[in-house]
Design a protein around this motif. Sequence first.
Motif, PDB file in Angstrom:
ATOM      1  N   LYS A 149       1.098  -0.955  -0.074  1.00 29.33           N
ATOM      2  CA  LYS A 149      -0.331  -0.339   0.237  1.00 29.33           C
ATOM      3  C   LYS A 149       0.743   1.025  -0.028  1.00 29.33           C
ATOM      4  O   LYS A 149       0.350   2.049  -0.886  1.00 29.33           O
ATOM      5  N   SER A 150       1.702   1.401   0.721  1.00 29.57           N
ATOM      6  CA  SER A 150       2.710   2.174   1.052  1.00 29.57           C
ATOM      7  C   SER A 150       3.649   2.453  -0.429  1.00 29.57           C
ATOM      8  O   SER A 150       3.566   4.260  -0.661  1.00 29.57           O
ATOM      9  N   LEU A 151       3.951   1.505  -0.970  1.00 30.58           N
ATOM     10  CA  LEU A 151       4.507   1.364  -1.685  1.00 30.58           C
ATOM     11  C   LEU A 151       3.596   1.958  -3.312  1.00 30.58           C
ATOM     12  O   LEU A 151       4.211   3.654  -3.772  1.00 30.58           O
ATOM     13  N   MET A 152       2.693   1.861  -3.300  1.00 27.93           N
ATOM     14  CA  MET A 152       1.427   2.438  -4.257  1.00 27.93           C
ATOM     15  C   MET A 152       1.341   3.534  -4.111  1.00 27.93           C
ATOM     16  O   MET A 152       1.285   4.106  -5.035  1.00 27.93           O
ATOM     17  N   PHE A 153       0.717   4.092  -3.035  1.00 35.80           N
ATOM     18  CA  PHE A 153       1.183   5.651  -2.735  1.00 35.80           C
ATOM     19  C   PHE A 153       1.722   6.639  -2.664  1.00 35.80           C
ATOM     20  O   PHE A 153       2.170   7.509  -3.487  1.00 35.80           O
ATOM     21  N   LYS A 154       3.292   5.636  -2.966  1.00 32.78           N
ATOM     22  CA  LYS A 154       4.427   6.742  -3.235  1.00 32.78           C
ATOM     23  C   LYS A 154       5.023   6.856  -4.594  1.00 32.78           C
ATOM     24  O   LYS A 154       5.430   7.850  -4.843  1.00 32.78           O
ATOM     25  N   GLU A 155       4.375   5.334  -5.252  1.00 33.65           N
ATOM     26  CA  GLU A 155       5.194   5.258  -6.797  1.00 33.65           C
ATOM     27  C   GLU A 155       4.054   6.451  -7.331  1.00 33.65           C
ATOM     28  O   GLU A 155       4.150   6.756  -8.637  1.00 33.65           O
ATOM     29  N   SER A 156       2.582   6.613  -7.361  1.00 35.65           N
ATOM     30  CA  SER A 156       1.488   6.396  -7.943  1.00 35.65           C
ATOM     31  C   SER A 156       0.907   7.405  -7.593  1.00 35.65           C
ATOM     32  O   SER A 156      -0.424   8.338  -7.817  1.00 35.65           O
ATOM     33  N   GLY A 157       0.770   7.691  -5.982  1.00 31.41           N
ATOM     34  CA  GLY A 157      -0.932   8.307  -5.376  1.00 31.41           C
ATOM     35  C   GLY A 157      -1.935   8.001  -5.269  1.00 31.41           C
ATOM     36  O   GLY A 157      -2.775   8.142  -4.142  1.00 31.41           O
TER      37      GLY A 157
ATOM     38  N   SER B  81      13.954  -3.293  -4.062  1.00 31.04           N
ATOM     39  CA  SER B  81      15.268  -3.253  -4.685  1.00 31.04           C
ATOM     40  C   SER B  81      15.327  -1.696  -4.971  1.00 31.04           C
ATOM     41  O   SER B  81      15.175  -1.646  -6.893  1.00 31.04           O
ATOM     42  N   PRO B  82      16.341  -1.185  -5.751  1.00 32.06           N
ATOM     43  CA  PRO B  82      16.542  -0.056  -6.211  1.00 32.06           C
ATOM     44  C   PRO B  82      17.423  -1.159  -7.773  1.00 32.06           C
ATOM     45  O   PRO B  82      17.426   0.004  -8.602  1.00 32.06           O
ATOM     46  N   ASP B  83      18.231  -1.894  -7.719  1.00 35.07           N
ATOM     47  CA  ASP B  83      17.683  -2.466  -8.504  1.00 35.07           C
ATOM     48  C   ASP B  83      16.927  -2.880 -10.103  1.00 35.07           C
ATOM     49  O   ASP B  83      17.542  -3.304 -10.771  1.00 35.07           O
ATOM     50  N   ASN B  84      15.944  -3.008  -9.607  1.00 31.80           N
ATOM     51  CA  ASN B  84      14.920  -3.275 -10.179  1.00 31.80           C
ATOM     52  C   ASN B  84      14.043  -2.704 -10.420  1.00 31.80           C
ATOM     53  O   ASN B  84      12.068  -2.755  -9.690  1.00 31.80           O
ATOM     54  N   ARG B  85      14.244  -0.854 -10.366  1.00 26.06           N
ATOM     55  CA  ARG B  85      12.906   0.228 -10.898  1.00 26.06           C
ATOM     56  C   ARG B  85      11.950  -0.481 -11.282  1.00 26.06           C
ATOM     57  O   ARG B  85      10.906   0.400 -11.481  1.00 26.06           O
ATOM     58  N   GLN B  86      11.678  -1.489 -12.947  1.00 24.85           N
ATOM     59  CA  GLN B  86      11.360  -1.880 -13.235  1.00 24.85           C
ATOM     60  C   GLN B  86      10.079  -2.402 -13.449  1.00 24.85           C
ATOM     61  O   GLN B  86       9.351  -2.206 -13.657  1.00 24.85           O
ATOM     62  N   GLU B  87      10.569  -2.779 -11.788  1.00 31.03           N
ATOM     63  CA  GLU B  87       9.028  -3.982 -10.861  1.00 31.03           C
ATOM     64  C   GLU B  87       8.481  -3.318 -11.096  1.00 31.03           C
ATOM     65  O   GLU B  87       6.832  -3.692 -10.814  1.00 31.03           O
ATOM     66  N   ILE B  88       8.652  -1.795 -10.078  1.00 25.05           N
ATOM     67  CA  ILE B  88       7.459  -0.978  -9.650  1.00 25.05           C
ATOM     68  C   ILE B  88       6.564  -0.548 -11.014  1.00 25.05           C
ATOM     69  O   ILE B  88       5.432  -0.836 -11.036  1.00 25.05           O
ATOM     70  N   GLN B  89       6.662  -0.466 -12.157  1.00 26.93           N
ATOM     71  CA  GLN B  89       5.301  -0.317 -13.295  1.00 26.93           C
ATOM     72  C   GLN B  89       4.675  -1.669 -13.316  1.00 26.93           C
ATOM     73  O   GLN B  89       3.839  -1.610 -13.733  1.00 26.93           O
ATOM     74  N   HIS B  90       5.458  -2.929 -13.224  1.00 22.61           N
ATOM     75  CA  HIS B  90       4.707  -3.834 -13.535  1.00 22.61           C
ATOM     76  C   HIS B  90       3.377  -4.394 -11.752  1.00 22.61           C
ATOM     77  O   HIS B  90       2.670  -4.580 -11.656  1.00 22.61           O
ATOM     78  N   LEU B  91       4.184  -3.252 -10.600  1.00 23.05           N
ATOM     79  CA  LEU B  91       2.727  -3.087  -9.464  1.00 23.05           C
ATOM     80  C   LEU B  91       2.564  -2.463  -9.668  1.00 23.05           C
ATOM     81  O   LEU B  91       1.146  -2.852  -9.469  1.00 23.05           O
TER      82      LEU B  91
END
Length: 273
Positions: free
Chosen positions: A21-29, A65-75
């Motif tokens: 939940k926190s990640l989604m809020f941080k990355e997309s609002g 992981s900072p080495d897998n920023r592309q995975e944020i988009q998958h999330l």
Amino acid sequence: MSNMLDTNKLTLSEHVFNQFKSLMFKESGVTLSDEKQVMVKARLAKRLRQLQLSSFEQYLKLVKSPDNRQEIQHLIDALTTNETSFFREAQHFEFLDHQLTSFSVTVPLRIWSAACSTGEEAYSLAMTVAENRCHPDWQILASDINTQVLASAGLGMYDMSRASSIPRNYLIKYCLKGVRSQAGQLLLSEQLKQHIRFILLNLDGELPEIGQFHFIFLRNVLIYFNETKRKQIIDKIVAKLRPGGYLFIGHSESLRGITDLLRPVQATIYQKC
């Protein structure tokens, strides 16, 4: 013996869910309510199968992981909701059609579908403008935060069952019926596609240089944000709306107390002062 992960046996703890939940809020609002835990588990389980991971904890470690920023988009792709249809909330398109006949512009007519999902809204807008014929030079920008739905939107191909809400004259003029391997599919014409540009855009981030618009459709988006984020997004959206231009929101949304730069015209339709 199958090595496929049995997602029914996976457990998504409240602690790990709260971190997603926190990640989604941080990355997309986007704010995920506690009631979304079952949905989050089901959608992320598909990604775990693809990556052959055995727990949500493993996936959380990967996505952070900072080495897998592309995975944020998958999330983000997995956890954003994309419910749409052609000519959804038909009164909006009737209002747009009426305004187009009297809307005098000296620059290209520009419309923004600000959360276009799989594209039905953008193509509905395109059919409305093309049929109106009052503006020979027009453009539609269609944006979304989800790369998967954008890829689908760009194809302009839909199951024939989704065509029921398209007016028959539009269906005949702007849609092609699939044959052979594409039987049962509906393809939107190139005549419309050439006026639409699909882009990846996060409304919660800094908006790119996309110019200004005469009409902006921001429907069924604000419900996913908290009050502070709603105000921030509306401020950015209004800045992209030309004076006298119109903003459309969803039937379950309201701008009451959010901005004084727009005046209500009718339910869910606002004009920039």
